[in-house]
Design a protein around this motif. Structure first.
Motif, PDB file in Angstrom:
ATOM      1  N   VAL A   4       0.832  -1.202   0.000  1.00  0.00           N
ATOM      2  CA  VAL A   4       0.000   0.000   0.000  1.00  0.00           C
ATOM      3  C   VAL A   4       0.869   1.255   0.000  1.00  0.00           C
ATOM      4  O   VAL A   4       1.890   1.315   0.689  1.00  0.00           O
ATOM      5  CB  VAL A   4      -0.920  -0.003   1.236  1.00  0.00           C
ATOM      6  CG1 VAL A   4      -1.650   1.317   1.396  1.00  0.00           C
ATOM      7  CG2 VAL A   4      -1.914  -1.151   1.145  1.00  0.00           C
ATOM      8  N   ASN A   5       0.454   2.251  -0.745  1.00  0.00           N
ATOM      9  CA  ASN A   5       1.104   3.558  -0.744  1.00  0.00           C
ATOM     10  C   ASN A   5       0.401   4.430   0.290  1.00  0.00           C
ATOM     11  O   ASN A   5      -0.712   4.924   0.060  1.00  0.00           O
ATOM     12  CB  ASN A   5       1.001   4.183  -2.139  1.00  0.00           C
ATOM     13  CG  ASN A   5       1.696   5.523  -2.227  1.00  0.00           C
ATOM     14  OD1 ASN A   5       1.986   6.172  -1.215  1.00  0.00           O
ATOM     15  ND2 ASN A   5       1.983   5.960  -3.435  1.00  0.00           N
ATOM     16  N   PHE A   6       1.030   4.631   1.451  1.00  0.00           N
ATOM     17  CA  PHE A   6       0.372   5.341   2.540  1.00  0.00           C
ATOM     18  C   PHE A   6       0.205   6.830   2.266  1.00  0.00           C
ATOM     19  O   PHE A   6      -0.643   7.481   2.889  1.00  0.00           O
ATOM     20  CB  PHE A   6       1.121   5.098   3.850  1.00  0.00           C
ATOM     21  CG  PHE A   6       0.920   3.708   4.378  1.00  0.00           C
ATOM     22  CD1 PHE A   6      -0.307   3.327   4.885  1.00  0.00           C
ATOM     23  CD2 PHE A   6       1.945   2.774   4.342  1.00  0.00           C
ATOM     24  CE1 PHE A   6      -0.508   2.043   5.359  1.00  0.00           C
ATOM     25  CE2 PHE A   6       1.752   1.485   4.811  1.00  0.00           C
ATOM     26  CZ  PHE A   6       0.517   1.119   5.323  1.00  0.00           C
ATOM     27  N   LYS A   7       0.975   7.366   1.349  1.00  0.00           N
ATOM     28  CA  LYS A   7       0.774   8.767   0.981  1.00  0.00           C
ATOM     29  C   LYS A   7      -0.607   8.967   0.373  1.00  0.00           C
ATOM     30  O   LYS A   7      -1.236  10.020   0.548  1.00  0.00           O
ATOM     31  CB  LYS A   7       1.858   9.216  -0.005  1.00  0.00           C
ATOM     32  CG  LYS A   7       3.244   9.334   0.605  1.00  0.00           C
ATOM     33  CD  LYS A   7       4.252   9.820  -0.413  1.00  0.00           C
ATOM     34  CE  LYS A   7       5.648   9.945   0.205  1.00  0.00           C
ATOM     35  NZ  LYS A   7       6.647  10.393  -0.792  1.00  0.00           N
ATOM     36  N   LEU A  24       3.059 -10.677   9.960  1.00  0.00           N
ATOM     37  CA  LEU A  24       4.236 -10.289  10.739  1.00  0.00           C
ATOM     38  C   LEU A  24       4.429  -8.768  10.805  1.00  0.00           C
ATOM     39  O   LEU A  24       5.486  -8.295  11.206  1.00  0.00           O
ATOM     40  CB  LEU A  24       5.482 -10.973  10.183  1.00  0.00           C
ATOM     41  CG  LEU A  24       5.523 -12.496  10.431  1.00  0.00           C
ATOM     42  CD1 LEU A  24       6.697 -13.138   9.705  1.00  0.00           C
ATOM     43  CD2 LEU A  24       5.584 -12.808  11.921  1.00  0.00           C
ATOM     44  N   GLY A  25       3.412  -8.019  10.383  1.00  0.00           N
ATOM     45  CA  GLY A  25       3.371  -6.605  10.733  1.00  0.00           C
ATOM     46  C   GLY A  25       4.038  -5.629   9.795  1.00  0.00           C
ATOM     47  O   GLY A  25       4.281  -4.479  10.183  1.00  0.00           O
ATOM     48  N   ARG A  26       4.288  -6.007   8.546  1.00  0.00           N
ATOM     49  CA  ARG A  26       5.017  -5.097   7.655  1.00  0.00           C
ATOM     50  C   ARG A  26       4.303  -3.756   7.510  1.00  0.00           C
ATOM     51  O   ARG A  26       4.943  -2.699   7.532  1.00  0.00           O
ATOM     52  CB  ARG A  26       5.241  -5.752   6.289  1.00  0.00           C
ATOM     53  CG  ARG A  26       3.974  -6.166   5.569  1.00  0.00           C
ATOM     54  CD  ARG A  26       4.255  -7.151   4.423  1.00  0.00           C
ATOM     55  NE  ARG A  26       3.030  -7.642   3.825  1.00  0.00           N
ATOM     56  CZ  ARG A  26       2.519  -7.181   2.688  1.00  0.00           C
ATOM     57  NH1 ARG A  26       3.137  -6.217   2.044  1.00  0.00           N
ATOM     58  NH2 ARG A  26       1.407  -7.681   2.203  1.00  0.00           N
ATOM     59  N   HIS A  27       2.973  -3.767   7.359  1.00  0.00           N
ATOM     60  CA  HIS A  27       2.248  -2.508   7.243  1.00  0.00           C
ATOM     61  C   HIS A  27       2.045  -1.845   8.603  1.00  0.00           C
ATOM     62  O   HIS A  27       2.030  -0.613   8.707  1.00  0.00           O
ATOM     63  CB  HIS A  27       0.901  -2.741   6.563  1.00  0.00           C
ATOM     64  CG  HIS A  27       1.011  -3.056   5.110  1.00  0.00           C
ATOM     65  ND1 HIS A  27       0.663  -4.273   4.576  1.00  0.00           N
ATOM     66  CD2 HIS A  27       1.467  -2.308   4.064  1.00  0.00           C
ATOM     67  CE1 HIS A  27       0.870  -4.261   3.271  1.00  0.00           C
ATOM     68  NE2 HIS A  27       1.363  -3.087   2.934  1.00  0.00           N
ATOM     69  N   LEU A  91      -6.844  -1.114   7.078  1.00  0.00           N
ATOM     70  CA  LEU A  91      -6.038  -1.773   6.059  1.00  0.00           C
ATOM     71  C   LEU A  91      -6.296  -3.270   6.143  1.00  0.00           C
ATOM     72  O   LEU A  91      -6.251  -3.856   7.232  1.00  0.00           O
ATOM     73  CB  LEU A  91      -4.550  -1.492   6.300  1.00  0.00           C
ATOM     74  CG  LEU A  91      -3.553  -2.265   5.443  1.00  0.00           C
ATOM     75  CD1 LEU A  91      -3.706  -1.894   3.982  1.00  0.00           C
ATOM     76  CD2 LEU A  91      -2.127  -1.987   5.908  1.00  0.00           C
ATOM     77  N   ILE A  92      -6.595  -3.889   5.004  1.00  0.00           N
ATOM     78  CA  ILE A  92      -6.780  -5.338   4.963  1.00  0.00           C
ATOM     79  C   ILE A  92      -6.095  -5.841   3.690  1.00  0.00           C
ATOM     80  O   ILE A  92      -6.623  -5.730   2.588  1.00  0.00           O
ATOM     81  CB  ILE A  92      -8.265  -5.728   5.084  1.00  0.00           C
ATOM     82  CG1 ILE A  92      -8.439  -7.241   5.078  1.00  0.00           C
ATOM     83  CG2 ILE A  92      -9.125  -5.038   4.056  1.00  0.00           C
ATOM     84  CD1 ILE A  92      -9.798  -7.707   5.581  1.00  0.00           C
ATOM     85  N   SER A  93      -4.881  -6.357   3.864  1.00  0.00           N
ATOM     86  CA  SER A  93      -4.002  -6.652   2.739  1.00  0.00           C
ATOM     87  C   SER A  93      -3.764  -8.150   2.586  1.00  0.00           C
ATOM     88  O   SER A  93      -3.287  -8.809   3.514  1.00  0.00           O
ATOM     89  CB  SER A  93      -2.653  -5.938   2.920  1.00  0.00           C
ATOM     90  OG  SER A  93      -1.787  -6.192   1.837  1.00  0.00           O
TER      91      SER A  93
END
Length: 251
Positions: A4-7, A24-27, A91-93
């Motif tokens: 995801v692009n958080f900007k 494992l928490g990357r986002h 966020l649901i990735s």
């Protein structure tokens, strides 16, 4: 490795966010570093314990924006333990493709998202995912594996049906698609084949070094063969009024 692009989501310090199916928490860690008050949420207890340990390590290291907070919570995405309108960002990735009751999961995350809030949803893109299924039954026929291949139109319809507005779309991880095709071709659990081993080393090198050549190449290839489809969304301020207007009237 961020999908995801958080900007594009306008993340600001103090924003309350939830990363559903955090793994494992990357986002989660990226949101934390941007100053969000973030919850990593997943049904995997062992992974949430690891994420909580990493959160503590990041906190002790310091350098976070003022007010940044994070926690790891174990739970079920179909029954989120939060009140309506709790989060500014959801966020649901790479989750919905694993969930049989995907419409219910969508309704749940929309429920806890505040009116005026934003969301990002990512799933495997249709045509690279179809190649994986064609090459290997083992890739998807396992407990907890992928239960469907989404078309962009299908997922967009389900998200809009839940009352969300699509503010943008995108694709990510073009360089990862060939890796999974190789894995599927030689056996997804075959750890000894040299081709996927070599390609994995290339991906790790790219992740760590971020060389200009591969960054430019992936940016150019993402619209064509990006492994992930990304939806950027908002929940209208008048979402409840729209929902009530759509509800069947009593006879």
């Amino acid at each position: 490795m961020l999908t995801v692009n958080f900007k594009r989501l306008g993340v600001t310090p103090g924003m309350r966010a939830i990363d559903i199916g955090a793994g494992l928490g990357r986002h989660t860690f990226e949101l934390y570093s941007l100053g969000a008050n973030v919850t990593a949420f997943d049904q995997n207890e062992a992974e949430m314990a690891e994420v909580q340990n990493m959160i503590e390590a990041i906190r002790l290291e310091g350098g976070l924006p003022e007010g940044a907070q994070a926690e790891a919570v174990v739970g079920d995405a179909l029954n989120l333990p939060y009140e309506d309108d709790t989060f500014d960002l959801v966020l649901i990735s790479e989750v919905l493709e694993h969930v049989l009751e995907d419409t219910r999961a969508i309704e749940e995350f929309v429920r806890v998202l505040k009116p005026g809030g934003v969301a990002a949803v990512t799933v495997p893109r249709e045509w690279p995912e179809t190649v994986c299924w064609w090459l290997s039954d083992e890739y998807h026929e396992n407990i907890g594996g992928h239960v469907r291949i989404y078309t962009e139109a299908e997922l967009g319809y389900k998200l809009r049906a839940a009352g969300l507005e699509v503010t943008g779309t995108g694709h990510a991880h073009a360089l990862h698609a060939p890796y999974w095709w190789l894995k599927c071709a030689v056996g997804v659990n075959n750890e000894d084949n040299p081709l996927p081993k070599w390609y994995h080393k290339l991906l790790v090198w790219d992740l760590m070094k971020k060389p200009l050549l591969t960054r430019v190449a992936e940016t150019a290839l993402n619209p064509v063969m990006g492994k992930s489809q990304v939806f950027y969304l908002s929940k209208p301020v008048d979402w409840k009024a729209r929902r009530d207007a759509r509800a069947p009237k009593p006879a």
